[in-house]
Design an enzyme around this catalytic site. Structure first.
Site, PDB file in Angstrom:
ATOM      1  N   LYS A 172       0.820  -1.310   0.168  1.00 26.38           N
ATOM      2  CA  LYS A 172       0.337   0.090  -0.103  1.00 26.38           C
ATOM      3  C   LYS A 172       0.909   1.541   0.529  1.00 26.38           C
ATOM      4  O   LYS A 172       0.209   2.067  -1.044  1.00 26.38           O
ATOM      5  CB  LYS A 172      -0.642  -0.214   1.151  1.00 26.38           C
ATOM      6  CG  LYS A 172      -1.714  -1.491   1.132  1.00 26.38           C
ATOM      7  CD  LYS A 172      -2.996  -1.382   2.433  1.00 26.38           C
ATOM      8  CE  LYS A 172      -3.685  -1.983   1.805  1.00 26.38           C
ATOM      9  NZ  LYS A 172      -4.636  -3.639   3.287  1.00 26.38           N
ATOM     10  N   GLN A 221      -6.036  -2.517   9.266  1.00 28.48           N
ATOM     11  CA  GLN A 221      -5.078  -2.981   8.366  1.00 28.48           C
ATOM     12  C   GLN A 221      -5.669  -4.546   9.442  1.00 28.48           C
ATOM     13  O   GLN A 221      -5.824  -4.640  10.393  1.00 28.48           O
ATOM     14  CB  GLN A 221      -3.668  -4.087   8.435  1.00 28.48           C
ATOM     15  CG  GLN A 221      -3.380  -4.673   7.357  1.00 28.48           C
ATOM     16  CD  GLN A 221      -3.515  -4.920   5.861  1.00 28.48           C
ATOM     17  OE1 GLN A 221      -3.911  -4.107   5.479  1.00 28.48           O
ATOM     18  NE2 GLN A 221      -4.402  -6.086   5.599  1.00 28.48           N
ATOM     19  N   ASP A 276     -11.663   1.928   3.655  1.00 31.86           N
ATOM     20  CA  ASP A 276     -11.837   0.533   3.160  1.00 31.86           C
ATOM     21  C   ASP A 276     -13.060   0.180   2.942  1.00 31.86           C
ATOM     22  O   ASP A 276     -13.931  -1.275   2.597  1.00 31.86           O
ATOM     23  CB  ASP A 276     -11.827  -0.407   4.399  1.00 31.86           C
ATOM     24  CG  ASP A 276     -10.400  -1.026   3.955  1.00 31.86           C
ATOM     25  OD1 ASP A 276      -9.606  -1.406   3.365  1.00 31.86           O
ATOM     26  OD2 ASP A 276      -9.514  -1.055   5.501  1.00 31.86           O
TER      27      ASP A 276
HETATM   28  N1  GUN Z   1      -7.492  -7.647   5.298  1.00 25.20           N
HETATM   29  C1  GUN Z   1      -7.021  -8.956   3.802  1.00 25.20           C
HETATM   30  N2  GUN Z   1      -7.988  -7.611   3.082  1.00 25.20           N
HETATM   31  C2  GUN Z   1      -7.559  -6.713   3.921  1.00 25.20           C
HETATM   32  C3  GUN Z   1      -8.753  -5.575   3.379  1.00 25.20           C
HETATM   33  O1  GUN Z   1      -9.317  -4.784   2.069  1.00 25.20           O
HETATM   34  N3  GUN Z   1      -8.783  -4.246   4.606  1.00 25.20           N
HETATM   35  C4  GUN Z   1      -8.522  -4.152   5.313  1.00 25.20           C
HETATM   36  N4  GUN Z   1      -7.795  -3.163   6.165  1.00 25.20           N
HETATM   37  N5  GUN Z   1      -7.572  -5.080   6.006  1.00 25.20           N
HETATM   38  C5  GUN Z   1      -7.398  -5.960   5.057  1.00 25.20           C
END
Ligand code: GUN
Length: 283
Positions: free
Chosen positions: A51, A95, A118
């Site tokens: 990211k 996350q 998200d």
């Molecule tokens: N963990 C796995 N996929 C995601 C996601 O799309 N967003 C977040 N915040 N955590 C994750």
């Protein structure tokens, strides 16, 4: 045909970079995404690094905040409250998964809806299911983009989604429905899954089990989207939920792992951060 999410996301990120390059003159600054990582789960560390790299490429400001696995829920909520109140922060991503002692639902709900890149906040989820304007969850949004870029007609098709998670299975089922597919959401308790998946014209697999979908479960000409990110227990290499080697020759279109859905998820996160920023600039 193998659809490369890597290629499509590179193209989309380059387009976003051009757009973002104009922001300092137009708005006085670039969008700012804050990513919070709790603990040191290797998969999560790798996602967060991806990211940060994408932000750099697109020209977004990124701050990654790392906290120890034993951070208290109260301390994490306090951190989020501070970021909510910070006018210089446009997007907040925590996350997942979080350590067991922290209530994920409470954390997600604590993030300001306007900064929820998200699309996991209950108000965003409700808006999605009521077809109102909202931030779309990144992976489902990326899957629809991939299908459209590959020229797949979704309307009228029988789509089967394996998996019913809040992050992928449920929202991608809804987005496919919004594209006028006839959607079945299957899961670990579905009886005679192979009979069901053989009827699918579009098959989305998000079950989190290495090479779970085998050639006998797929009919000729099926469009196969593999959301899985697993370690192959035999080779230790990254692999999807689909047995790619077996299924590839039957599928009309298939996504690889890595290089399929994963890069699209990150690309849509960049897009969502820009959307949240622009919405704020309009307010
Ligand atoms: N963990 C796995 N996929 C995601 C996601 O799309 N967003 C977040 N915040 N955590 C994750």
């Amino acid at each position: 045909m193998i659809i490369s999410g890597k290629e499509l996301s590179a193209k989309l990120k380059a387009e976003m970079a051009e757009q973002v390059a104009l922001f300092p003159e137009k708005y006085g600054r670039v969008p700012h995404l804050v990513v919070i990582l709790v603990g040191d789960n290797p998969a999560s560390v790798s996602y967060v690094t991806g990211k940060a790299k994408a932000c750099e490429l697109v020209g977004l400001k990124n701050t990654t905040i790392r906290k120890p696995a034993d951070i208290s829920e109260a301390e994490l909520l306090e951190l989020i409250a501070g970021l909510n109140a910070d006018a210089g922060v446009d997007g907040i991503l925590v996350q997942l998964p979080l350590p067991k002692h922290i209530d994920e639902g409470r954390v997600i709900e604590a993030i300001s809806r306007e900064k929820d890149v998200d699309g996991f906040h209950p108000l965003n989820v409700a808006a999605l299911w009521q077809k109102r304007e909202c931030v779309l969850p990144c992976t489902p949004k990326g899957i629809i983009k991939l299908l459209k870029a590959a020229g797949v007609q979704i309307a009228g098709k029988r789509a089967v989604v394996i998996g019913r998670s809040n992050i992928v299975g449920l929202p991608v089922s809804k987005l496919l429905l919004d594209e006028n597919a006839t959607v079945t959401t299957a899961h670990s308790r579905t009886s005679d899954l192979p009979a069901l998946t053989r009827q699918a014209e579009i098959l989305v697999v998000a079950i989190g089990r290495p090479k779970f979908v085998t050639a006998d479960m797929v009919s000729d000409g099926t469009v196969v989207i593999d959301v899985g990110v697993n370690r192959d227990p035999e080779t230790g290499k990254l692999c999807g939920d689909v047995d790619f080697a077996g299924v590839e020759s039957k599928a009309s279109v298939i996504t690889p792992v890595p290089g399929g859905v994963g890069p699209m998820t990150i690309c849509c996160l960049m897009e969502n951060t820009i959307e949240c920023f622009l919405a704020k600039m309009k307010r």
